[in-house]
Structures are given as C-alpha cells and as structure tokens.
Design a protein around this motif. Structure first.
Motif, PDB file in Angstrom:
ATOM      1  N   ALA A 105      76.783  53.685  -7.571  1.00  0.00           N
ATOM      2  CA  ALA A 105      77.787  53.134  -8.499  1.00  0.00           C
ATOM      3  C   ALA A 105      79.169  53.082  -7.836  1.00  0.00           C
ATOM      4  N   LEU A 106      79.500  54.132  -7.100  1.00  0.00           N
ATOM      5  CA  LEU A 106      80.815  54.172  -6.448  1.00  0.00           C
ATOM      6  C   LEU A 106      80.958  53.125  -5.351  1.00  0.00           C
ATOM      7  N   ARG A 107      79.841  52.742  -4.775  1.00  0.00           N
ATOM      8  CA  ARG A 107      79.904  51.780  -3.655  1.00  0.00           C
ATOM      9  C   ARG A 107      80.555  50.473  -4.098  1.00  0.00           C
ATOM     10  N   GLY A 108      80.280  50.011  -5.311  1.00  0.00           N
ATOM     11  CA  GLY A 108      80.905  48.770  -5.792  1.00  0.00           C
ATOM     12  C   GLY A 108      80.487  47.584  -4.938  1.00  0.00           C
ATOM     13  N   ALA A 123      87.352  48.672   2.491  1.00  0.00           N
ATOM     14  CA  ALA A 123      88.419  49.093   1.573  1.00  0.00           C
ATOM     15  C   ALA A 123      88.130  50.485   1.011  1.00  0.00           C
ATOM     16  N   LYS A 124      86.818  50.866   1.057  1.00  0.00           N
ATOM     17  CA  LYS A 124      86.454  52.158   0.457  1.00  0.00           C
ATOM     18  C   LYS A 124      85.302  52.797   1.230  1.00  0.00           C
ATOM     19  N   LEU A 125      85.393  54.124   1.401  1.00  0.00           N
ATOM     20  CA  LEU A 125      84.279  54.895   1.958  1.00  0.00           C
ATOM     21  C   LEU A 125      83.725  55.798   0.861  1.00  0.00           C
ATOM     22  N   VAL A 126      82.411  55.793   0.728  1.00  0.00           N
ATOM     23  CA  VAL A 126      81.753  56.683  -0.230  1.00  0.00           C
ATOM     24  C   VAL A 126      81.050  57.775   0.567  1.00  0.00           C
ATOM     25  N   ASP A 127      81.590  58.973   0.512  1.00  0.00           N
ATOM     26  CA  ASP A 127      81.052  60.093   1.283  1.00  0.00           C
ATOM     27  C   ASP A 127      79.758  60.590   0.628  1.00  0.00           C
ATOM     28  N   ILE A 128      78.670  60.573   1.385  1.00  0.00           N
ATOM     29  CA  ILE A 128      77.360  60.955   0.817  1.00  0.00           C
ATOM     30  C   ILE A 128      76.881  62.306   1.337  1.00  0.00           C
ATOM     31  N   ARG A 129      77.759  63.065   1.986  1.00  0.00           N
ATOM     32  CA  ARG A 129      77.302  64.307   2.616  1.00  0.00           C
ATOM     33  C   ARG A 129      76.882  65.378   1.618  1.00  0.00           C
TER      34      ARG A 129
END
Ligand code: SF4
Length: 329
Positions: free
Chosen positions: A17-20, A46-52
C-alpha cells in the motif's frame, strides 16, 4: 542526490500500500545497489519503502526436501546456512564469490535478484544507454565492451547480468515468490528475467510494484555441485564468465546434469543445449567439449569480447571434469 521520501512498512500489505505509484517509488532492503544508483542519478525515486522489518528473513524447510528462503535474508546469512552449504554448495560458493563481506552483510536475496547491470555506460548519465533511457542508443556497442554479452544480445543492449547468486539459483531451478495487491504469485527463475529482445529497459517479468517475498529451492539434485568464477582480480569483481554446475553419474553414464553460466548474457544462462548433449553419455573430455560447443554455437562476440567464448568453453569442460572426478572418488 535528489530529495526523496522514506517510510517503513510493518507488514507485506502495508508495504504494497505504501509503495503507491511503482514508477515513482522503490522498495528498500540492503540498498547496496539502489542507493549507489540514486547517488549517481540513475535512479531517482520520489519515495523509498523500507521493507527490512518485514518477516521475510527466515530460511525454512519446505517439507519435500527443499528450502524456502525469505527475500530479506542477507547474502551472508544465506551463504553460511548449514542447509545451503551441505545441500546447495554451489549457491554458497556463488554468494561468497560476490561483492565484499560488508556488502554481503547488507545485501538481501530479493535485492540480489533485482540488481542492475554494471555496464559503465549505464551509470554514466552523459552516455547513450537504452537501458537507462530507452531510445537513446547503446554506447557499449562501439565503445568498451570487453565484459559484455556474447549470447542473446541485440543491438539495443549488450549488457550482462551481474548476479552470481542468480546463476546458482538457475542451476537449482529456483522459483521466485512475490506478492502484488491482488495476491501471491511465483515465477520459475527461467522465466523471471526478460529476454533482451523484449526491451532493454525492464529486466524482469515481475509485475510492476510486486514485492519479492521468497525464493524456493527444490530438493537438491543428486550429484555434487560447484560454482566457479573467472574475474579480473581475486576479490570484489564481477564475473567475466562464471558457471554453476551439478552432474550425476549413474552406471557409467551422465544422469542429472545442470549447467548455468554467468557473465555472458543479460540473464543467468541455463545451458540447455550442453545438458541435452551430456545426458546419457559416458563422461569424458571429448563429450564435455562437444557439449560446450553445442551451447556456444549461437555466440556472437563483439570485437572486444571474443575471448569469452573460449573462456566459457574451458570453464564448462574443466568444471565438469572436476565434478566427475569428485563423483568417482
Ligand atoms: Fe546501456 Fe545496455 Fe548499452 Fe550498456 S549495453 S550502454 S546498459 S544499452
């Protein structure tokens, strides 16, 4: 580096969802390739979604003799895992032959699969590069290309895939699991990377915005396995040519045999023609040489990388020799 947004996801649904808009965002795990590309301006999400923080860092038995490896397992952890070292030694050797200890401690399985080519023109914003900017041309064709592809390239792009790990995964018939907003999916590694003829810009058949969740290793093949890599210096260099191979001899004849090559094509290259030639034959140098020639018959070297054809041939023959002598000990 351009300004970008940074958010942390707590679970897979939240990450998706955050990935957009997937064209303007990226998942971040180890960041060992992505952050470098952001620094040079090749990537500018424009955005990084940290999945760690996602629960994707486990290595588990599948119940049928195989393994399920989470996408955020680090390269270091995977390489030294007892089940990998004993059942898939070529995979451990491949990972340990890549990058440095520090990079392997940060880099993840999912990121390793998705790393971009190290063609120098790809990282040079002043150079024409169809992979970076479609339609601009390919500087490597008439430029420096001694480390570029000899198989399955087109005038649009002659780059090679940089991963060692993926070459071993190709030999072990791994499958890549992923999640999209509509549910889970899986691709065999043989169908994970796009043929370069389908366009240089997108390298995989992963649905846009999908999150790699795991890799499945089927039960290990019956014969011993080995990864060998030829490079320009002893450490921290990408493959000029590499091989992951496993071979079984049964009643004096070659049975199960799998060969994958790295450093010679835009994707890990499964050497099916060589395997077909070897199966059912009595092992020996002449058979190995003919099998290698069958595989490399379609090679089209550029003026500066013809040496790779002979290198690949020698690597196939000597690696099979080594595996067979181990089998007969
Ligand atoms: Fe770009 Fe591919 Fe040509 Fe390298 S080989 S310059 S990555 S198009």
């Amino acid at each position: 580096m351009k300004a970008f947004g940074y958010v942390r996801a707590g679970d897979i649904d939240e990450a998706l969802a955050l990935r957009g808009d997937p064209r303007r965002s990226r998942f971040l795990a180890g960041g060992t390739n992505l952050v470098d590309l952001m620094k040079t301006g090749v990537e500018s999400p424009a955005k990084l979604v940290d999945i760690r923080a996602l629960p994707l860092d486990r290595i588990e038995d599948t119940g049928d003799g195989g393994l399920r490896v989470g996408a955020t397992v680090t390269n270091s952890d995977l390489a030294v895992h007892p089940a990998i070292r004993t059942r898939y030694p070529a995979l451990s050797q491949a990972i340990l032959s890549g990058a440095s200890g520090q990079l392997r401690n940060a880099a993840t399985v999912g990121g390793n699969l998705l790393q971009r080519t190290r063609c120098p023109y790809f990282a040079d914003l002043a150079a024409a590069c169809n992979k970076r900017v479609p339609g601009t041309g390919c500087s490597a064709l008439t430029g420096e290309h001694h480390n570029h592809a000899v198989l399955d390239w087109t005038p649009a792009c002659v780059a090679t895939h940089p991963s060692d790990m993926a070459v071993a995964l190709a030999a072990f018939d791994a499958r890549i699991g992923f999640r999209t907003g509509t549910g889970p999916g899986e691709l065999p590694i043989s169908g994970f990377y796009r043929p370069v003829a389908d366009g240089a810009h997108r390298e995989t058949l992963l649905p846009e915005g999908a999150l790699i969740t795991h890799v499945v290793l089927p039960p290990s093949p019956p014969g011993p396995s080995r990864y060998r890599k030829v490079r320009e210096r002893a450490s921290y260099a990408f493959a000029l040519c590499s091989i992951a191979a496993t071979v079984e001899v049964h009643d004096g004849q070659i049975g199960d045999v799998r060969i994958a090559l790295g450093g010679i094509a835009a994707r890990p290259w499964r050497a099916r023609a060589a395997e077909d030639h070897l199966r059912g034959k009595e092992p020996g140098d002449a058979v190995f040489r003919t099998a290698a020639d069958a595989e490399l018959a379609s090679a089209r070297p550029l003026p500066g990388n013809g040496y790779k054809v002979r290198l690949a041939r020698n690597l196939i023959v000597s690696t099979l020799d080594e595996l067979i002598s181990r089998e007969s000990r």
